[in-house]
Write a protein that holds these residues in place. Structure first.
Motif, PDB file in Angstrom:
ATOM      1  N   LEU A 115       0.853  -1.190   0.000  1.00 41.06           N
ATOM      2  CA  LEU A 115       0.000   0.000   0.000  1.00 41.06           C
ATOM      3  C   LEU A 115       0.891   1.243   0.000  1.00 41.06           C
ATOM      4  CD1 LEU A 115      -2.963   1.033   0.214  1.00 41.06           C
ATOM      5  CD2 LEU A 115      -2.629   1.103   2.708  1.00 41.06           C
ATOM      6  N   VAL A 116       0.687   2.090  -1.004  1.00 37.04           N
ATOM      7  CA  VAL A 116       1.366   3.397  -1.042  1.00 37.04           C
ATOM      8  C   VAL A 116       0.415   4.385  -0.363  1.00 37.04           C
ATOM      9  CG1 VAL A 116       2.291   5.215  -2.536  1.00 37.04           C
ATOM     10  CG2 VAL A 116       2.533   2.793  -3.195  1.00 37.04           C
ATOM     11  N   VAL A 117       0.929   5.148   0.596  1.00 37.24           N
ATOM     12  CA  VAL A 117       0.067   6.046   1.371  1.00 37.24           C
ATOM     13  C   VAL A 117       0.573   7.486   1.232  1.00 37.24           C
ATOM     14  CG1 VAL A 117      -0.920   6.537   3.629  1.00 37.24           C
ATOM     15  CG2 VAL A 117      -0.282   4.182   3.051  1.00 37.24           C
ATOM     16  N   GLY A 118      -0.187   8.299   0.535  1.00 33.14           N
ATOM     17  CA  GLY A 118       0.205   9.698   0.387  1.00 33.14           C
ATOM     18  C   GLY A 118      -0.061  10.471   1.658  1.00 33.14           C
ATOM     19  N   LYS A 119       0.947  11.207   2.130  1.00 32.70           N
ATOM     20  CA  LYS A 119       0.759  12.094   3.285  1.00 32.70           C
ATOM     21  C   LYS A 119       0.944  13.555   2.895  1.00 32.70           C
ATOM     22  CE  LYS A 119       0.963  11.079   7.560  1.00 32.70           C
ATOM     23  NZ  LYS A 119      -0.343  10.452   7.701  1.00 32.70           N
ATOM     24  N   SER A 120       1.645  13.795   1.793  1.00 30.54           N
ATOM     25  CA  SER A 120       1.878  15.172   1.353  1.00 30.54           C
ATOM     26  C   SER A 120       0.533  15.856   1.087  1.00 30.54           C
ATOM     27  CB  SER A 120       2.704  15.173   0.075  1.00 30.54           C
ATOM     28  OG  SER A 120       3.933  14.501   0.270  1.00 30.54           O
ATOM     29  N   THR A 121       0.538  17.171   1.201  1.00 28.84           N
ATOM     30  CA  THR A 121      -0.664  17.953   0.907  1.00 28.84           C
ATOM     31  C   THR A 121      -0.686  18.219  -0.591  1.00 28.84           C
ATOM     32  OG1 THR A 121      -0.488  18.990   3.069  1.00 28.84           O
ATOM     33  CG2 THR A 121      -1.891  20.090   1.448  1.00 28.84           C
ATOM     34  N   VAL A 122      -1.743  17.738  -1.246  1.00 23.96           N
ATOM     35  CA  VAL A 122      -1.749  17.760  -2.718  1.00 23.96           C
ATOM     36  C   VAL A 122      -3.051  18.339  -3.272  1.00 23.96           C
ATOM     37  CG1 VAL A 122      -0.191  15.775  -2.947  1.00 23.96           C
ATOM     38  CG2 VAL A 122      -2.662  15.385  -2.768  1.00 23.96           C
ATOM     39  N   PRO A 123      -3.011  18.817  -4.512  1.00 25.56           N
ATOM     40  CA  PRO A 123      -4.240  19.290  -5.162  1.00 25.56           C
ATOM     41  C   PRO A 123      -5.229  18.132  -5.316  1.00 25.56           C
ATOM     42  CG  PRO A 123      -2.287  19.871  -6.464  1.00 25.56           C
ATOM     43  CD  PRO A 123      -1.827  18.953  -5.391  1.00 25.56           C
ATOM     44  N   VAL A 124      -6.515  18.421  -5.089  1.00 25.98           N
ATOM     45  CA  VAL A 124      -7.531  17.373  -5.210  1.00 25.98           C
ATOM     46  C   VAL A 124      -7.486  16.795  -6.630  1.00 25.98           C
ATOM     47  CG1 VAL A 124      -9.331  19.121  -5.660  1.00 25.98           C
ATOM     48  CG2 VAL A 124      -9.981  16.810  -4.888  1.00 25.98           C
ATOM     49  N   GLY A 125      -7.505  15.480  -6.697  1.00 23.86           N
ATOM     50  CA  GLY A 125      -7.405  14.785  -7.987  1.00 23.86           C
ATOM     51  C   GLY A 125      -6.085  14.043  -8.129  1.00 23.86           C
ATOM     52  N   THR A 126      -5.119  14.405  -7.278  1.00 24.60           N
ATOM     53  CA  THR A 126      -3.801  13.771  -7.362  1.00 24.60           C
ATOM     54  C   THR A 126      -3.882  12.276  -7.053  1.00 24.60           C
ATOM     55  OG1 THR A 126      -2.740  15.829  -6.672  1.00 24.60           O
ATOM     56  CG2 THR A 126      -1.437  13.814  -6.427  1.00 24.60           C
ATOM     57  N   ALA A 127      -4.611  11.936  -5.987  1.00 22.75           N
ATOM     58  CA  ALA A 127      -4.654  10.530  -5.552  1.00 22.75           C
ATOM     59  C   ALA A 127      -5.248   9.649  -6.651  1.00 22.75           C
ATOM     60  CB  ALA A 127      -5.438  10.402  -4.253  1.00 22.75           C
ATOM     61  N   ALA A 128      -6.326  10.133  -7.288  1.00 24.16           N
ATOM     62  CA  ALA A 128      -6.956   9.327  -8.347  1.00 24.16           C
ATOM     63  C   ALA A 128      -5.958   9.104  -9.488  1.00 24.16           C
ATOM     64  CB  ALA A 128      -8.209  10.034  -8.863  1.00 24.16           C
ATOM     65  N   ARG A 129      -5.224  10.174  -9.809  1.00 20.25           N
ATOM     66  CA  ARG A 129      -4.230  10.074 -10.892  1.00 20.25           C
ATOM     67  C   ARG A 129      -3.136   9.068 -10.525  1.00 20.25           C
ATOM     68  NH1 ARG A 129       0.593  12.652 -11.620  1.00 20.25           N
ATOM     69  NH2 ARG A 129       0.311  14.274 -10.043  1.00 20.25           N
ATOM     70  N   LEU A 130      -2.637   9.155  -9.306  1.00 19.13           N
ATOM     71  CA  LEU A 130      -1.550   8.256  -8.900  1.00 19.13           C
ATOM     72  C   LEU A 130      -2.047   6.821  -8.718  1.00 19.13           C
ATOM     73  CD1 LEU A 130       0.386  10.588  -6.402  1.00 19.13           C
ATOM     74  CD2 LEU A 130       0.995  10.016  -8.776  1.00 19.13           C
ATOM     75  N   LEU A 202      -9.258  17.004   0.069  1.00 26.28           N
ATOM     76  CA  LEU A 202      -9.892  18.298   0.359  1.00 26.28           C
ATOM     77  C   LEU A 202      -9.927  18.607   1.843  1.00 26.28           C
ATOM     78  CD1 LEU A 202     -12.883  18.523  -2.149  1.00 26.28           C
ATOM     79  CD2 LEU A 202     -10.993  20.161  -1.906  1.00 26.28           C
ATOM     80  N   VAL A 203     -10.043  17.577   2.690  1.00 29.78           N
ATOM     81  CA  VAL A 203     -10.065  17.808   4.144  1.00 29.78           C
ATOM     82  C   VAL A 203      -8.846  18.622   4.541  1.00 29.78           C
ATOM     83  CG1 VAL A 203      -9.750  16.690   6.391  1.00 29.78           C
ATOM     84  CG2 VAL A 203     -11.436  15.783   4.785  1.00 29.78           C
ATOM     85  N   LYS A 204      -7.703  18.241   4.022  1.00 34.16           N
ATOM     86  CA  LYS A 204      -6.456  18.906   4.418  1.00 34.16           C
ATOM     87  C   LYS A 204      -6.433  20.361   3.967  1.00 34.16           C
ATOM     88  CE  LYS A 204      -2.427  19.793   5.852  1.00 34.16           C
ATOM     89  NZ  LYS A 204      -2.162  19.985   7.274  1.00 34.16           N
ATOM     90  N   VAL A 205      -6.728  20.602   2.691  1.00 37.25           N
ATOM     91  CA  VAL A 205      -6.649  21.991   2.210  1.00 37.25           C
ATOM     92  C   VAL A 205      -7.782  22.834   2.786  1.00 37.25           C
ATOM     93  CG1 VAL A 205      -5.221  21.670   0.179  1.00 37.25           C
ATOM     94  CG2 VAL A 205      -7.657  21.319  -0.028  1.00 37.25           C
TER      95      VAL A 205
END
Ligand code: NAD
Length: 433
Positions: A115-130, A202-205
């Motif tokens: 499992l790759v787990v993103g923690k960085s704060t990213v623009p919404v849509g990044t996770a779906a792309r990755l 979005l929660v983060k931003v």
């Protein structure tokens, strides 16, 4: 569990150490060889209260390693991505090149079930792309997004005892893996929200946008207070008693800075514009503008205090970091004010308990001293720019025995105005008479 943490900066180094402290076996990876060498020697590469202790104890347990070689993640099954997402040069958008490089670097080492787990704060849509990128890689690994809410200065406690856990997942099996990672916090009753990728991002931003708005709101009230003779600190106390409003994050001053809030609200507006919803968060541009105006206000007060020009005047600036209990000078109002005053020809001398090394790297043209007394010595004006306890507790009589002038600008409304005035000082706060 066997974990890897890619990116060992303010977030990643704490996350890696804290996870090892909780019993996981962790390898921290970074492209910065100097940083990795320091961390591997048990020395934090930045100032964070409590980090030296957990770095030492996790290191001694044998559960924590650091490496510059991505191949060392091969044993781990959960891979946290904690690399930077700074503001892009010449744009308000986030620079995603570090996240993209980290995920690309991970791909050759991923195994089925990882499992790759993103923690960085990213623009919404990044996770779906990755997630798509990882799916297309045929590695059999999957992705979750697990935004981080730690506060610098409290990062260790916030990581070990978070106030909430947010999982952005495509299915519940990823959530189950994260539950295992965070078993200790969950057992202690930490609220857990498992949701889709977009919501988690979005929660983060949204949280940072809200906090930034709250600070700029009170700073806007400070601007009104300044032209009406009102006292914004008393105003904040009074409205803060309303439980719906709350007193926290209502301290007027020189505004917010750091490696998160400023770039996160800018990246949010840039992303919203890409999505055709720029108007929804257009107010964040105003939040940003109010924030930056407060730095200018402190500079204007300094000019006024010195009779219309700071040229060749010696000014002590207390603080370089964006907040106390950190050595982080990224987008720091304190440093910005010092740079602006220097640009106007002032002889600025800055002091700070932890941030001088970082400040010097960014602004070698400024003068720095470790000694508060040396900074104050002969100063025609004193500017408190970061509310370190060291500065809040200064004795006005002692400062008067060193400084040449008798005006203090309290850029954080952190001092007892009455006590300073009683000691013969002209006290100028932000939004206070
Ligand atoms: N600092 C905070 O308080 C905080 C809190 C919550 C979220 N965040 C978010 O976490 C992320 C990281 O922030 P930070 O403050 O730790 O930044 P940072 O700059 O301190 O750390 C980032 C690290 O990533 C490393 N790195 C870059 N590319 C890499 C790669 N390809 N492989 C391995 N390592 C690489 C850098 O060398 C650096 O050490 C950002 O998205 C930030 O918005 C930060």
């Amino acid at each position: 569990m066997k974990l890897s943490v890619i990116g060992c900066g303010y977030l990643g180094a704490v996350h890696a150490s804290a996870m090892a402290e909780l019993g996981h076996e962790v390898v921290g990876i970074d492209v910065d060889a100097a940083k990795i060498m320091q961390l591997a020697a048990g020395k934090p590469s930045f100032f964070e209260p409590g980090l030296p202790e957990i770095l030492a104890s996790a290191g001694a347990s044998g559960r924590l390693r650091f490496s510059t070689d991505m191949a060392d993640v091969a044993d781990a099954t959960v891979h946290f991505v904690a690399v930077g997402t700074p503001q892009m040069q010449g744009s308000h958008a986030a620079d995603m090149s570090y996240v993209d490089a980290a995920v690309a670097g991970l791909l050759p080492y991923l195994k089925p079930g990882d499992l790759v787990v993103g923690k960085s704060t990213v623009p919404v849509g990044t996770a779906a792309r990755l997630a798509q990128l990882i799916a297309d890689s045929g590695t059999g690994a999957t992705l979750a997004w697990n935004p981080e809410f730690l506060r610098e200065g409290f990062a260790v406690k916030d990581t070990i005892e978070p106030d909430r856990l947010v999982y952005g997942v495509a299915d519940e099996s990823a959530a189950a893996v994260l539950d295992e990672v965070y078993a200790a916090a969950l057992a202690a009753g930490t609220p857990r929200i498992s949701t889709d990728y977009a919501t988690a991002e979005l929660v983060k931003v949204a949280a940072n946008a809200f906090l930034a708005t709250k600070i700029s709101f009170i700073n806007a009230m400070a601007e009104i207070a300044e032209v009406t003779g009102a006292d914004v600190s008393q105003l904040a106390d009074a409205i803060g008693h309303d439980a719906r409003i709350g007193r926290r994050f209502l301290n007027a001053g020189v505004g917010f800075g750091g490696g998160c809030l400023p770039k996160d609200i800018r990246a949010f507006t840039a992303r919203a514009e890409e999505l055709g919803r720029g108007e929804s968060v257009a107010f964040l541009k105003e939040v940003d503008a109010i924030n930056l105006r407060r730095r200018q206000r402190a500079v204007d007060l300094a000019v006024e205090a010195l009779g219309g020009s700071v040229y060749n005047k010696r000014i002590a600036v207390l603080g370089v970091t964006f907040k106390p209990n950190s050595d982080d000078v990224r987008d720091s109002p304190a440093l910005d004010i010092a740079v602006q005053l220097k640009g106007l020809g002032a002889g600025v001398i800055s002091t700070d308990p932890q941030g001088i090394e970082n400040a010097r790297l960014r602004h070698p043209q400024l003068d720095y001293t470790d000694s508060i007394d040396e900074a104050l010595n002969g100063a025609e004006l004193v500017v408190l720019a970061t509310e370190w306890t060291h500065f809040r507790e200064l004795d006005p009589a002692h400062v008067a025995s060193l400084a040449a002038g008798r005006t203090i600008i309290d850029g954080r409304n952190a001092l007892d105005a009455a006590a300073w005035r009683a000691a013969g000082w002209t006290y100028r706060g932000m939004g206070r008479p």
